[in-house]
Design an enzyme around this catalytic site. Structure first.
Site, mmCIF file in Angstrom:
data_model
loop_
_atom_site.group_PDB
_atom_site.id
_atom_site.type_symbol
_atom_site.label_atom_id
_atom_site.label_comp_id
_atom_site.label_asym_id
_atom_site.label_seq_id
_atom_site.Cartn_x
_atom_site.Cartn_y
_atom_site.Cartn_z
ATOM 1 N N GLY A 325 0.838 -1.198 0.000
ATOM 2 C CA GLY A 325 0.000 0.000 0.000
ATOM 3 C C GLY A 325 0.870 1.243 0.000
ATOM 4 O O GLY A 325 1.938 1.276 -0.622
ATOM 5 N N SER A 326 0.427 2.225 0.765
ATOM 6 C CA SER A 326 1.103 3.519 0.716
ATOM 7 C C SER A 326 2.521 3.489 1.273
ATOM 8 O O SER A 326 3.289 4.433 1.060
ATOM 9 C CB SER A 326 0.294 4.553 1.485
ATOM 10 O OG SER A 326 -0.985 4.652 0.885
ATOM 11 N N THR A 327 2.867 2.422 2.027
ATOM 12 C CA THR A 327 4.248 2.369 2.517
ATOM 13 C C THR A 327 5.223 2.189 1.349
ATOM 14 O O THR A 327 6.435 2.291 1.521
ATOM 15 C CB THR A 327 4.443 1.211 3.518
ATOM 16 O OG1 THR A 327 4.023 -0.011 2.896
ATOM 17 C CG2 THR A 327 3.634 1.437 4.783
ATOM 18 N N PHE A 328 4.669 1.904 0.165
ATOM 19 C CA PHE A 328 5.518 1.758 -1.024
ATOM 20 C C PHE A 328 5.799 3.103 -1.672
ATOM 21 O O PHE A 328 6.664 3.223 -2.533
ATOM 22 C CB PHE A 328 4.814 0.820 -2.015
ATOM 23 C CG PHE A 328 5.682 0.333 -3.145
ATOM 24 C CD1 PHE A 328 6.710 -0.585 -2.929
ATOM 25 C CD2 PHE A 328 5.474 0.803 -4.446
ATOM 26 C CE1 PHE A 328 7.498 -1.031 -3.971
ATOM 27 C CE2 PHE A 328 6.272 0.360 -5.495
ATOM 28 C CZ PHE A 328 7.290 -0.562 -5.257
#
Lengths: 629, 383
Positions: A325-328
């Site tokens: 998700g957004s941690t990417f």
């Protein structure tokens, strides 16, 4: 002379001749006997001597003491504890075996099933072989038995050694466990120890990965036995080589804190030294008690573990792969900076929806973020910004950047079962899905959805790399025996300091600036501040109809349909020392439990600061390990 | 010892004269051989007189008394007792055949409370006496006449068959060997001997048909001990290991691992020689064989010095009986013939065989003491 004298003379002559013949025959037989003795005792002496020795001498394997597993401060994570056992020798049970078992049964409990098993074992063995009646007795029961020993013929009390895991659930996925040798182990290994009836081999975790080192070398006791196998005396004893101790980089304090902090959630957490990659804590929750496997797990206990929807047997930190998700997004940001897409002044306007071809891609924020630069996009975790940026960067550059950050392949941590995850690309898709890459998929990949799959450990390593600018890899095992494992200083990442600083600045905004997605759960003790990035991994597909009426809040969904919650962070912001990644399965609720966990764990870690305390490794800081300035 | 020729011809010897006539050299040789047995029995008991060496010493002492006592009795008395003794032994054999105690899978004993009688042992001596008496009355020419020959053949065959039925192959073989060798010594014509040997060779396949399973098994494992190394081949294999591992000088007294650790079966009885070979090696084994050889030489000398055909045949019969024990046991424990239950005389533990052997030596000594006694061809002995 009487009448018969003449006849007797002829009889005597015949008798003399025949006696001489008989004497010759007897001499011949005696010669045969003597010749045979010569053959057996002189000519074939060596062979028969060897056979006599082989008859007499029985070599018995001695299991070496298994090495311990310790943390960086020499806290024992796996050791051998005393195993109080009751043995029964059939031939010494003068009152009868059943009577002896009854007598024991009056002092400690023996189940009927156990009793049957004992009787069967006694029947199968020679009467002088001691059979284990009960093991793992507590001290109180043991002393009660020893008090009554004079009235228990044939009963011996014995103190053996058994593997123990003092921290049980907290370390189950790191340390692993030992269990009885399986048929497969015997087929694959040629260590004679595997044939010992009570021998245990590592089945999981470090116990498995370093089994050979921890196991040690078999010792041999040469004993004289009689024809029935009874030991007469010991002739010599080679105790073997005890197994080597394995020192982990783990700090059990932090590990314990992290495990407690994850609580009963189905979650994973990794804490790492950003400079060296030394793993300070590695928790997969829930854990299980590895001690169960050593003594033999019951069916009920096993079923409880396998039926649990929180999957306690799965090491989620490195065997579980999740869409990041957004941690990417920091990866996409770094790719954009490196590719020259995100030049100073680069902005994207977010209206809440992004149209590409005839598809609409939504931002998580209905109504949009307005115009954002890269720092603001990270801080607010704007999806539209990263759709557009990913499109401009292209999947090839994105894939290359992810690979440079060590994603898409195993980190090489010293534990079994690690998975590589997926960093998609044109080649990957052609090979695995036999289809051409669609540009729309680049957009999805840019926000860490779609095909992208990472393990929490990879996320932690990614964070450490961004924080330190070095290509660090996780290390869990510092030394085996007195030998430090080779560990090279991590090289610099192939990204400019400016690019890395820009990403770090964005992550600082996430936690430390009002409006940042994790600002509410920041560390606000001076000097301990963390920088991070939130993430949500969608578990279910959101339909167009649902989007039209308003996306259901996770809180209103059943647990197994809620999104996964992720968070990566490092601290302190100014001079990063610790990286942390947390995943909470189905934990994406407004309270952001994963961020709270990371905050508490990073604060605890920094306050204890295990990296500042000299470790207790048995080797003095070897030249090939990375020293810290 | 031949200092007083023809005294017996003139008058009977007094008891003290007879005691002086006893050949104490032979008794010393016999005692030495028995002592080797005591030492071995002491050793395999782990250095204890119990359970074997002590009783064996007592038995041997009793055997010595029997020996001397038997030697004091005139051979003409023994001649007179020959047929009755044979008759009694034969009856006892019939009794065990019908109701005897079964020991080790074979009917061999008559249990009379404290006393156990083994009629087959009794028969060995009785057969020698009876045949000697019968053959004493025949000239060399008479022996080869079919009518005259039939009687001794029946005398041999009848008890041999009974013993074989017990089943006790070893003793049956010894009975036949004892009897046939007496016929041979008495001068049986080669015209009978050669065809008889041929017939024996031809009957081996027939004998196989009549063997018990365990006897066949013994023969088969003898031919290939490794085929059943832990079962029936165990005896042979372990016995050879024990003897072979003794080497030249042996492992030393009380140091034999094979016997002490129970690898040897029947180590105190039939396989006692293996312990000697293990602990005293080639030197000790050969020494015992030389001792046995000397005893046999004494026996032959006594036979040759007797003035009566009965005395000669009894002396040689007893001597050959002793020899057959040694031969069969020796060949057996060294793995040269199949296992048959025959002890090593004087050395193996066991009362019956000890008594038989010592009583036999008593008869031998009686022949020696009464060597000058001449007995008429038609004599039936004294009594």
């Amino acid at each position: 002379m009487p009448l018969f004298d003449r006849k007797d003379k002829s009889r005597y002559a015949t008798f003399s001749r025949r006696t001489l013949l008989a004497a010759g025959g007897m001499t011949g037989i005696f010669a045969v006997l003597a010749g045979r003795l010569y053959q057996l005792q002189i000519l074939d002496f060596d062979q028969f001597m060897t056979e006599a020795e082989e008859n007499r001498i029985n070599e018995r394997l001695l299991a070496p003491a298994r090495g311990r597993i310790l943390d960086r401060f020499a806290v024992e994570l796996a050791n051998d504890r005393r195993n109080y056992r009751v043995l029964l020798t059939a031939e010494q049970a003068t009152g009868g075996i059943s009577e002896s078992l009854d007598a024991i049964g009056r002092l400690i409990e023996i189940s009927d099933a156990r009793r049957k098993k004992i009787l069967r074992e006694i029947a199968q063995n020679k009467p002088f072989v001691p059979i284990t009646v009960v093991e793992n007795l507590n001290w109180e029961a043991f002393s009660r038995l020893s008090l009554n020993l004079p009235y228990l013929p044939g009963v011996q009390l014995d103190v053996g050694e058994t593997r123990a895991y003092p921290f049980a659930d907290e370390l189950s996925h790191i340390v692993g466990y030992v269990a009885a040798v399986s048929e497969e182990d015997r087929k694959n290994g040629n260590d004679p120890l595997l044939s010992l009836p009570d021998f245990r081999v590592g089945k999981r975790g470090i116990e498995k990965e370093f089994d050979e080192e921890i196991r040690g070398q078999a010792g041999v006791s040469r004993v004289e036995v009689n024809a029935y196998g009874r030991v007469i005396r010991e002739l010599s004893r080679d105790p073997g080589t005890p197994g080597q101790d394995v020192y982990l980089t783990i700090d059990q304090d932090v590990q314990k804190f992290a495990a407690e902090r994850l609580g009963g959630e189905s979650a994973a957490c990794a804490v790492m030294d950003v400079e060296t990659g030394d793993v300070i804590a590695l928790v997969s929750s829930p854990g299980f008690d590895p001690n169960l496997f050593n003594v033999g797990i019951s069916t009920a206990e096993w079923n409880a573990l396998t039926d649990n929807d929180h999957k306690p047997l799965l090491n989620k930190v490195l065997s579980g792969t999740y869409p990041p998700g957004s941690t990417f997004k920091p990866v996409t940001a770094l790719a954009a900076l490196d590719a020259g897409v995100a030049v100073p002044g680069y902005t994207v306007f977010c209206s809440g929806v992004y149209t590409f071809g005839n598809h609409q891609f939504h931002c998580w924020k209905r109504g949009g973020h307005g115009t954002l630069d890269l720092r603001g996009a990270l801080k607010h975790s704007c999806d539209v910004f990263f759709y557009e940026t990913a499109r401009r960067v292209g999947i090839d550059k994105l894939e290359q950047t992810a690979h440079a950050l060590g994603l898409g392949k195993v980190t090489g941590i010293e534990l079994p079962g690690e998975r590589a995850g997926v960093i998609p690309g044109r080649e990957w898709k052609r090979k695995t899905l036999h289809a051409a890459w669609q540009q729309g998929e680049t957009l999805i990949a840019g926000i860490g959805q779609g095909y992208v799959l990472l393990t929490p450990l990879q996320l932690c390593m990614l964070t450490a790399r961004i924080a330190s600018g070095r290509a660090v890899s996780p290390r869990l095992v510092h030394s085996v025996g007195a030998h430090a494992r080779p560990h090279r200083a991590a090289p610099r990442l192939p990204f400019s300091d400016d690019a890395l600083a820009a990403v770090r600045s964005g992550m600082d905004g996430v936690t430390n600036e009002p409006g940042g997605t994790a600002y509410a759960w920041r560390i606000n003790e001076a000097g301990f501040e963390m920088a991070g990035k939130t993430g949500t991994a969608q578990v279910r597909r959101i339909t167009k109809a649902e989007r039209a009426t308003g996306v259901m809040k996770n809180e209103h969904l059943p647990w197994r349909l809620r999104d996964h919650a992720l968070f990566i962070a490092y601290a302190p912001v100014e001079k990063p020392r610790y990286a942390c990644a947390i995943l909470v399965e189905h934990g994406a609720v407004a309270a952001h439990p994963q961020v709270q966990m990371a905050r508490d764990i990073l604060l605890y870690t920094q306050k204890k600061d295990p990296l500042r305390i000299p470790p207790a490794y048995p080797v003095t800081a070897a030249a090939n390990t990375t020293g810290r300035g | 010892m031949n200092a007083t020729p023809n005294i017996a011809a003139r008058r009977p010897l007094t008891l003290s004269e007879k005691l002086l006539e006893v050949d104490w050299g032979l008794i010393i040789l016999i005692t030495l051989a028995a002592c080797a047995g005591f030492a071995m029995l002491y050793s395999i008991a782990g250095g204890h007189l119990r359970p074997w060496a002590g009783p064996q010493i007592v038995r041997f002492a009793a055997g010595l008394l029997i020996l001397v006592a038997a030697a004091m009795i005139d051979i003409r008395v023994w001649m007179g007792l020959a047929y009755p003794a044979y008759g009694v032994a034969f009856l006892l054999l019939l009794v065990v055949q019908s109701m005897g105690h079964v020991g080790l899978g074979a009917q061999r004993w008559i249990d009379l409370g404290p006393l156990q009688i083994q009629p087959s042992e009794l028969m060995k001596i009785s057969l020698v006496l009876a045949l000697a008496r019968y053959l004493h009355g025949l000239t060399v020419e008479d022996i080869s006449r079919p009518v005259k020959l039939l009687v001794p053949l029946v005398m041999i065959a009848a008890p041999a068959v009974l013993v074989l039925l017990q089943p006790n192959l070893g003793t049956a073989i010894i009975l036949v060997a004892d009897g046939c060798s007496l016929l041979f010594l008495a001068g049986l014509s080669w015209r009978w001997i050669v065809p008889a040997l041929g017939a024996v060779a031809a009957s081996i396949p027939v004998a196989w048909e009549f063997m018990h399973d365990y006897q066949r098994q013994r023969v088969l494992t003898f031919l290939d001990p490794s085929s059943d190394a832990l079962g029936a081949g165990w005896n042979i294999t372990q016995a050879k290991i024990a003897i072979g591992s003794g080497g030249f000088s042996g492992k030393g007294f009380l140091q034999g691992t094979q016997s002490r650790l129970n690898f040897l079966p029947e180590k105190e009885t039939d396989f006692i020689f293996t312990t000697l070979g293990e602990e005293f090696g080639f030197a000790g084994s050969i020494a015992l064989l030389i001792l046995f050889g000397l005893i046999i030489v004494y026996g032959i000398r006594i036979a040759m010095a007797s003035r009566s055909q009965f005395g000669r045949l009894v002396a040689m019969g007893v001597t050959l009986n002793f020899f057959f024990y040694i031969m069969i046991n020796g060949l057996m424990v060294m793995g040269l013939i199949p296992v048959v239950g025959i002890p090593m005389p004087l050395v193996s533990y066991g009362g019956s065989a000890m008594m038989t052997v010592m009583f036999g030596f008593g008869l031998l000594m009686s022949v020696h003491v009464h060597r000058q006694v001449e007995i008429p061809l038609r004599s039936a002995g004294l009594i």
